[in-house]
Scaffold this active site. Structure first.
Site, mmCIF file in Angstrom:
data_model
loop_
_atom_site.group_PDB
_atom_site.id
_atom_site.type_symbol
_atom_site.label_atom_id
_atom_site.label_comp_id
_atom_site.label_asym_id
_atom_site.label_seq_id
_atom_site.Cartn_x
_atom_site.Cartn_y
_atom_site.Cartn_z
ATOM 1 N N MET A 1 -9.137 8.072 -0.212
ATOM 2 C CA MET A 1 -9.991 8.435 0.933
ATOM 3 C C MET A 1 -10.573 9.833 0.740
ATOM 4 O O MET A 1 -9.874 10.739 0.294
ATOM 5 C CB MET A 1 -9.146 8.433 2.207
ATOM 6 N N ASP B 1 -4.788 3.590 -1.965
ATOM 7 C CA ASP B 1 -5.894 3.866 -1.039
ATOM 8 C C ASP B 1 -6.429 5.269 -1.251
ATOM 9 O O ASP B 1 -5.736 6.251 -0.986
ATOM 10 C CB ASP B 1 -5.391 3.729 0.407
ATOM 11 N N HIS C 1 -1.059 -1.224 -4.182
ATOM 12 C CA HIS C 1 -2.391 -0.908 -3.657
ATOM 13 C C HIS C 1 -2.482 0.605 -3.427
ATOM 14 O O HIS C 1 -1.634 1.191 -2.761
ATOM 15 C CB HIS C 1 -2.580 -1.672 -2.350
ATOM 16 N N SER D 1 0.830 -1.202 0.000
ATOM 17 C CA SER D 1 0.000 0.000 0.000
ATOM 18 C C SER D 1 0.868 1.256 0.000
ATOM 19 O O SER D 1 1.638 1.505 0.930
ATOM 20 C CB SER D 1 -0.916 0.026 1.216
ATOM 21 N N HIS E 1 -8.291 1.075 -4.304
ATOM 22 C CA HIS E 1 -9.287 0.851 -3.252
ATOM 23 C C HIS E 1 -9.977 2.175 -2.948
ATOM 24 O O HIS E 1 -9.392 3.047 -2.304
ATOM 25 C CB HIS E 1 -8.546 0.285 -2.021
ATOM 26 N N MET F 1 -11.735 -6.146 4.726
ATOM 27 C CA MET F 1 -10.951 -5.232 5.565
ATOM 28 C C MET F 1 -10.668 -5.911 6.902
ATOM 29 O O MET F 1 -11.588 -6.382 7.580
ATOM 30 C CB MET F 1 -11.700 -3.919 5.810
ATOM 31 N N MET G 1 -12.268 4.380 -0.969
ATOM 32 C CA MET G 1 -12.990 4.536 0.306
ATOM 33 C C MET G 1 -13.749 5.853 0.218
ATOM 34 O O MET G 1 -13.347 6.882 0.763
ATOM 35 C CB MET G 1 -11.987 4.541 1.472
ATOM 36 N N ASP H 1 -6.689 -6.560 3.882
ATOM 37 C CA ASP H 1 -6.098 -5.221 3.941
ATOM 38 C C ASP H 1 -6.237 -4.678 5.359
ATOM 39 O O ASP H 1 -7.360 -4.503 5.847
ATOM 40 C CB ASP H 1 -6.847 -4.329 2.938
HETATM 41 C C1 DX5 Z 1 -6.641 1.300 5.495
HETATM 42 C C2 DX5 Z 1 -6.136 1.108 4.093
HETATM 43 C C3 DX5 Z 1 -5.001 0.179 4.022
HETATM 44 C C4 DX5 Z 1 -3.769 0.646 4.736
HETATM 45 C C5 DX5 Z 1 -3.107 -0.578 5.285
HETATM 46 O O1 DX5 Z 1 -7.589 2.291 5.489
HETATM 47 O O2 DX5 Z 1 -7.172 0.593 3.276
HETATM 48 O O3 DX5 Z 1 -4.680 -0.202 2.689
HETATM 49 O O4 DX5 Z 1 -2.877 1.333 3.919
HETATM 50 O O5 DX5 Z 1 -2.053 -0.160 6.072
HETATM 51 P P1 DX5 Z 1 -1.266 -1.149 7.027
HETATM 52 O O6 DX5 Z 1 -0.754 -2.263 6.179
HETATM 53 O O7 DX5 Z 1 -0.222 -0.282 7.592
HETATM 54 O O8 DX5 Z 1 -2.267 -1.653 8.054
HETATM 55 ZN ZN ZN Z 2 -6.693 -0.343 1.173
#
Ligand code: DX5
Ligand code: ZN
Length: 217
Positions: free
Chosen positions: A37, A35, A33, A8, A67, A138, A69, A176
């Site tokens: 947000m 992310d 990956h 990620s 991903h 998740m 969110m 994840d």
């Molecule tokens: C959480 C994200 C993850 C995050 C995981 O909101 O969707 O992808 O980056 O981070 P680690 O591996 O540090 O838990």
């Molecule tokens: Zn993620």
């Protein structure tokens, strides 16, 4: 299904994301990956389609495991597809046309995934399982990297893996949140084949060894 590691970029250097993405490529991995947000669906902000486009312009050829969110993911499919996403995963929790949005992702030439939060039961995604290339379970409440792994998600993984086998479906099963070599092994035993690792990957001194361990799961 053969194991895949998807580091990620959230745990990379946000002042130099291209260099962090290059670290993933230099490790010999195929996936990264991303992310996304929005400060609504999750209480944090990250980056957007322009970041993906900039990584492509910088020459990055990794498979962009994206991903979303977002409270309204259906509004952002085209920008992410155009920016270079290869797979776009959307959450089941907000109310919108899930099947229609998955179809739009496909129509735009990307693979599609469905995501569930820790508090969402496996039954919530049962109807869309035949429509997806990937299911993302998740293993933390999304929003932040570096949280502890939720071991109570293992039965959910097993349930989804059982449905996959019983119904002869071909989706990948991704986890994840809080994933390191130890928790990834537990998830592998429960049926997962695709492992997102942010903090643990970017902090690992020997990233090649980290990747080689996952490849042998
Ligand atoms: C959480 C994200 C993850 C995050 C995981 O909101 O969707 O992808 O980056 O981070 P680690 O591996 O540090 O838990
Ligand atoms: Zn993620």
């Amino acid at each position: 299904m053969s194991p895949l590691l998807s580091p990620s970029l959230l745990a990379g250097d946000h002042a130099n994301l291209a260099a962090s993405a290059q670290v993933v490529a230099d490790t010999g991995l195929a996936w990264i990956h991303l992310d996304i947000m929005d400060g609504h669906f999750v209480p944090n902000l990250s980056f957007g389609p322009e970041t993906l486009a900039a990584l492509r312009r910088a020459g990055n050829k990794l498979f962009f495991d994206t991903h979303l969110m977002l409270a309204e993911p259906h509004r952002y499919i085209e920008p992410f597809a155009k920016a270079g996403a290869n797979l776009i995963s959307i959450h089941i929790e907000p109310a919108y046309d899930h099947a229609g949005t998955l179809a739009e992702i496909r129509r735009l030439g990307c693979q599609c995934g469905i995501v569930l939060n820790p508090g969402t039961p496996a039954t919530a995604i049962e109807a869309v399982l035949p429509l997806v290339d990937l299911v993302l379970v998740m293993t933390v409440q999304p929003g932040f990297g570096g949280q502890p792994f939720r071991r109570d998600m293992l039965p959910k993984l097993k349930q989804i893996d059982t449905w996959r086998q019983e119904r002869a479906l071909g989706f990948r099963l991704e986890v994840d949140g809080g994933i390191d070599l130890a928790t990834a092994a537990e998830c592998r035993a429960a049926g997962a084949d695709t492992f997102v690792a942010g903090t643990s990957f970017f902090r690992a001194k020997d990233k090649a060894a980290f990747a080689a361990t996952v490849a042998k799961f």
